[in-house]
Design a protein around this motif. Structure first.
Motif, PDB file in Angstrom:
ATOM      1  N   ALA A  13       7.718   1.513  -5.620  1.00 37.96           N
ATOM      2  CA  ALA A  13       6.956   0.913  -5.403  1.00 37.96           C
ATOM      3  C   ALA A  13       5.927   1.535  -4.000  1.00 37.96           C
ATOM      4  N   LEU A  14       7.351   1.830  -2.687  1.00 34.18           N
ATOM      5  CA  LEU A  14       6.228   2.837  -2.219  1.00 34.18           C
ATOM      6  C   LEU A  14       6.086   4.187  -1.345  1.00 34.18           C
ATOM      7  N   ALA A  15       6.522   4.662  -3.646  1.00 34.97           N
ATOM      8  CA  ALA A  15       5.362   5.907  -3.245  1.00 34.97           C
ATOM      9  C   ALA A  15       4.487   6.230  -4.377  1.00 34.97           C
ATOM     10  N   VAL A  16       3.984   4.824  -4.683  1.00 38.20           N
ATOM     11  CA  VAL A  16       2.926   4.603  -5.784  1.00 38.20           C
ATOM     12  C   VAL A  16       1.709   4.263  -5.009  1.00 38.20           C
ATOM     13  N   LEU A  17       2.305   3.300  -3.128  1.00 38.33           N
ATOM     14  CA  LEU A  17       1.743   2.574  -2.577  1.00 38.33           C
ATOM     15  C   LEU A  17       0.765   3.918  -1.724  1.00 38.33           C
ATOM     16  N   LEU A  18       1.904   4.207  -1.458  1.00 38.03           N
ATOM     17  CA  LEU A  18       1.659   5.835  -1.116  1.00 38.03           C
ATOM     18  C   LEU A  18       0.800   7.061  -1.009  1.00 38.03           C
ATOM     19  N   SER A  19       0.864   7.305  -2.181  1.00 40.07           N
ATOM     20  CA  SER A  19      -0.374   7.758  -3.440  1.00 40.07           C
ATOM     21  C   SER A  19      -1.868   7.402  -2.953  1.00 40.07           C
ATOM     22  N   ALA A  20      -2.041   5.752  -3.528  1.00 37.26           N
ATOM     23  CA  ALA A  20      -2.852   5.335  -3.663  1.00 37.26           C
ATOM     24  C   ALA A  20      -3.665   5.170  -2.320  1.00 37.26           C
ATOM     25  N   TRP A  21      -3.103   5.071  -1.147  1.00 36.66           N
ATOM     26  CA  TRP A  21      -3.615   5.453   0.267  1.00 36.66           C
ATOM     27  C   TRP A  21      -4.410   6.591   0.651  1.00 36.66           C
ATOM     28  N   VAL A  22      -3.294   7.831  -0.211  1.00 40.64           N
ATOM     29  CA  VAL A  22      -3.908   9.025  -0.175  1.00 40.64           C
ATOM     30  C   VAL A  22      -5.478   9.071  -0.554  1.00 40.64           C
ATOM     31  N   LYS A  26      -8.560   9.941   0.608  1.00 36.53           N
ATOM     32  CA  LYS A  26      -9.644  11.143   0.199  1.00 36.53           C
ATOM     33  C   LYS A  26     -11.425  10.945  -0.611  1.00 36.53           C
ATOM     34  N   GLN A  27     -11.347   9.967  -1.450  1.00 39.30           N
ATOM     35  CA  GLN A  27     -12.193   9.429  -2.594  1.00 39.30           C
ATOM     36  C   GLN A  27     -13.483   8.404  -1.403  1.00 39.30           C
ATOM     37  N   ALA A  28     -13.081   7.366  -0.733  1.00 40.53           N
ATOM     38  CA  ALA A  28     -13.594   6.808  -0.168  1.00 40.53           C
ATOM     39  C   ALA A  28     -12.849   6.510   2.035  1.00 40.53           C
ATOM     40  N   PRO A  29     -13.547   7.085   1.266  1.00 36.90           N
ATOM     41  CA  PRO A  29     -13.129   7.404   3.964  1.00 36.90           C
ATOM     42  C   PRO A  29     -13.685   5.987   4.681  1.00 36.90           C
ATOM     43  N   ASN A  30     -14.973   5.510   3.878  1.00 41.47           N
ATOM     44  CA  ASN A  30     -15.189   4.677   4.602  1.00 41.47           C
ATOM     45  C   ASN A  30     -14.698   3.566   4.408  1.00 41.47           C
ATOM     46  N   ALA A  31     -14.400   2.878   2.651  1.00 41.14           N
ATOM     47  CA  ALA A  31     -13.457   1.966   2.367  1.00 41.14           C
ATOM     48  C   ALA A  31     -12.141   1.508   3.124  1.00 41.14           C
ATOM     49  N   ALA A  32     -11.465   2.818   3.428  1.00 40.40           N
ATOM     50  CA  ALA A  32      -9.890   3.240   3.999  1.00 40.40           C
ATOM     51  C   ALA A  32     -10.612   2.837   5.299  1.00 40.40           C
ATOM     52  N   ARG A  33     -11.346   2.927   6.456  1.00 38.62           N
ATOM     53  CA  ARG A  33     -11.479   2.725   8.012  1.00 38.62           C
ATOM     54  C   ARG A  33     -11.772   1.009   7.667  1.00 38.62           C
ATOM     55  N   ARG A  34     -12.867   0.574   6.762  1.00 40.82           N
ATOM     56  CA  ARG A  34     -13.211  -1.038   6.710  1.00 40.82           C
ATOM     57  C   ARG A  34     -11.285  -1.725   6.482  1.00 40.82           C
ATOM     58  N   LEU A  35     -10.926  -0.791   5.935  1.00 41.33           N
ATOM     59  CA  LEU A  35      -9.585  -2.123   5.627  1.00 41.33           C
ATOM     60  C   LEU A  35      -8.739  -2.370   6.625  1.00 41.33           C
TER      61      LEU A  35
END
Length: 80
Positions: A13-22, A26-35
């Motif tokens: 589960a931690l590996a999946v969450l980490l890969s989803a965050w990466v 990469k794909q939506a930096p503005n959305a990651a910043r807002r999150l």
């Protein structure tokens, strides 16, 4: 369930969450910043314990300087 199986599920589960965050970064930096902002603001409110405020500061993204000059967007030092 044995303890080994639970540990295996936690690691996966931690590996999946980490890969989803990466991928999100990469794909939506503005959305990651807002999150990150949405997660950090409630932790940094007045009256929260010091450890919670420290976690909020760690989660919060680096502030973006306002572009007040309206120029070339290269506000760094002059290159020679």
């Amino acid at each position: 369930m044995t303890a080994g199986l639970v540990l295996q599920y936690v690691v996966v589960a931690l590996a999946v969450l980490l890969s989803a965050w990466v991928v999100l970064k990469k794909q939506a930096p503005n959305a990651a910043r807002r999150l990150r902002i949405a997660l950090a603001l409630p932790l940094m409110r007045d009256g929260r314990p010091a450890w919670m405020r420290a976690v909020g500061r760690r989660i919060a993204p680096v502030p973006i300087a306002a572009n007040t000059c309206g120029g070339c967007d290269s506000c760094g030092p002059a290159q020679r």
